[in-house]
Design a protein around this motif. Structure first.
Motif, PDB file in Angstrom:
ATOM      1  N   ILE A 126       0.814  -1.213   0.148  1.00  0.00           N
ATOM      2  CA  ILE A 126      -0.003   0.074   0.198  1.00  0.00           C
ATOM      3  C   ILE A 126       0.919   1.123  -0.021  1.00  0.00           C
ATOM      4  CG2 ILE A 126      -1.816   1.417   1.389  1.00  0.00           C
ATOM      5  CD1 ILE A 126      -2.757  -1.397   2.538  1.00  0.00           C
ATOM      6  N   ALA A 127       1.874   1.265   0.802  1.00  0.00           N
ATOM      7  CA  ALA A 127       2.728   2.514   0.821  1.00  0.00           C
ATOM      8  C   ALA A 127       3.582   2.691  -0.396  1.00  0.00           C
ATOM      9  CB  ALA A 127       3.712   2.235   1.857  1.00  0.00           C
ATOM     10  N   GLY A 128       3.944   1.573  -1.139  1.00  0.00           N
ATOM     11  CA  GLY A 128       4.648   1.598  -2.332  1.00  0.00           C
ATOM     12  C   GLY A 128       6.265   2.341  -2.003  1.00  0.00           C
ATOM     13  N   ASP A 129       6.308   3.267  -2.846  1.00  0.00           N
ATOM     14  CA  ASP A 129       7.609   4.304  -2.520  1.00  0.00           C
ATOM     15  C   ASP A 129       7.289   5.214  -1.528  1.00  0.00           C
ATOM     16  OD1 ASP A 129       8.891   2.711  -4.448  1.00  0.00           O
ATOM     17  OD2 ASP A 129       8.511   3.782  -6.083  1.00  0.00           O
ATOM     18  N   GLY A 130       6.366   5.417  -0.985  1.00  0.00           N
ATOM     19  CA  GLY A 130       5.879   6.347  -0.086  1.00  0.00           C
ATOM     20  C   GLY A 130       6.425   6.369   1.319  1.00  0.00           C
ATOM     21  N   SER A 131       6.850   7.536   2.031  1.00  0.00           N
ATOM     22  CA  SER A 131       7.093   7.547   3.387  1.00  0.00           C
ATOM     23  C   SER A 131       6.307   6.762   4.430  1.00  0.00           C
ATOM     24  CB  SER A 131       7.589   9.006   3.760  1.00  0.00           C
ATOM     25  OG  SER A 131       8.286   8.917   5.094  1.00  0.00           O
ATOM     26  N   ILE A 132       6.211   5.525   4.702  1.00  0.00           N
ATOM     27  CA  ILE A 132       5.531   4.732   5.201  1.00  0.00           C
ATOM     28  C   ILE A 132       4.831   5.656   6.420  1.00  0.00           C
ATOM     29  CG2 ILE A 132       6.968   3.231   6.799  1.00  0.00           C
ATOM     30  CD1 ILE A 132       4.946   1.081   5.476  1.00  0.00           C
ATOM     31  N   GLY A 133       3.648   5.197   6.815  1.00  0.00           N
ATOM     32  CA  GLY A 133       3.162   5.973   8.157  1.00  0.00           C
ATOM     33  C   GLY A 133       1.590   5.211   8.343  1.00  0.00           C
TER      34      GLY A 133
END
Length: 291
Positions: A126-133
């Motif tokens: 779900i996070a992909g390349d994003g900054s996970i949160g």
């Protein structure tokens, strides 16, 4: 002039890529948009590169939403037009980002102990390349049918501060955040300061102390502030000499709020740009900025 100073892309926990965000902002009739991903500036280059391809003027304000904590209460500080290469602020942002993965893994473990069949692989996808949160963990709960929406996951039963599956992370002291952003030439605005539906908020006395320490403004017009709260915050901003902003806090399809649902007065935006020395708004497709 329509100005939205709080949005997120896939560089953190939004669902639009930075380029898609810019294009969608132009399609929504916005004139100015701020990219304020959580604790990261990674989306800047892609967003700036997309500006020349737009069919209308749009100015990009670079920024970030910094994770802070004061007396055990989590809060977010919007930072605008700071120098992204300033080493001290960059180091603090990196500490926060590096703590996001073990924190999310800890939340997955707690959820599994509560009987929720969530997996780290699901959250990472779900996070992909994003900054996970937390929103990525929340979306996993939506996928599993545990809750109906991302917002429904931010309750004590699940992921709210102090909730059953909550795990803390490295966060800045907001007074230090103000100092660091100022040193990097930026402007600070306290994001959604009285969003009580998100959990505990700091008292107004703390906002006064932050103002005395150099806070520039507070986000007044926001989807998590009802009309009486907006009136209260607007009066507080006047009393403390703070700028009063308005923003969508757009996350793409992860939330129902629309780009430009709340906006900032052009005179307030102009004052933000006048105070900033670390960076300047980026006009695209012939876009202009306030003097």
């Amino acid at each position: 002039m329509r100005i939205d100073l709080h949005t997120h892309s896939t560089a953190s926990d939004g669902t639009d890529t930075p380029a898609e965000l810019v294009r969608n902002a132009a399609a929504a009739g916005l004139d100015v948009i701020a990219l304020t991903d959580h604790d990261t500036t990674r989306g800047y280059a892609e967003a700036i590169a997309a500006l020349p391809g737009l069919d209308r003027d749009l100015t990009l304000v670079t920024g970030a939403e910094l994770s802070c904590r004061l007396d055990g209460v989590g809060l977010h500080m919007l930072a605008y037009l700071f120098d992204p290469e300033e080493p001290e602020l960059a180091r603090e942002r990196e500490l926060v980002r590096d703590d996001r993965v073990p924190r999310a893994q800890g939340m997955v473990t707690k959820l599994q102990e509560l009987g929720v069949p969530v997996t780290w692989e699901q959250v990472a996808r779900i996070a992909g390349d994003g900054s996970i949160g937390r929103p990525h963990v929340a979306e996993a709960l939506v996928e599993l049918g545990v809750v109906d929406s991302v917002s429904d996951a931010f309750v004590p039963e699940w992921l709210a501060d102090g909730g059953r599956a909550y795990v803390g992370k490295h966060e800045l002291d907001p007074f230090e955040a103000i100092r660091l952003v100022k040193a990097a030439g930026g402007v600070t605005v306290f994001a959604h300061p009285l969003a009580v539906k998100r959990g505990q908020v700091v008292p107004e006395s703390a906002i006064a102390e932050l103002a005395a320490a150099g806070l520039d403004g507070i986000e007044v017009d926001h989807t998590d502030h009802d009309a009486p709260t907006r009136d209260r915050l607007r009066a507080l901003a006047r009393d403390l000499g703070l700028l009063a902003t308005g923003s969508s806090d757009y996350h793409g399809s992860r939330k129902t709020v629309r780009l430009g649902e709340w906006t900032t007065d052009p005179e307030i935006y102009g004052e933000i740009t006048r105070r900033a020395t670390g960076a300047f708004p980026v006009p695209g497709a012939g876009g202009t900025t306030c003097p």
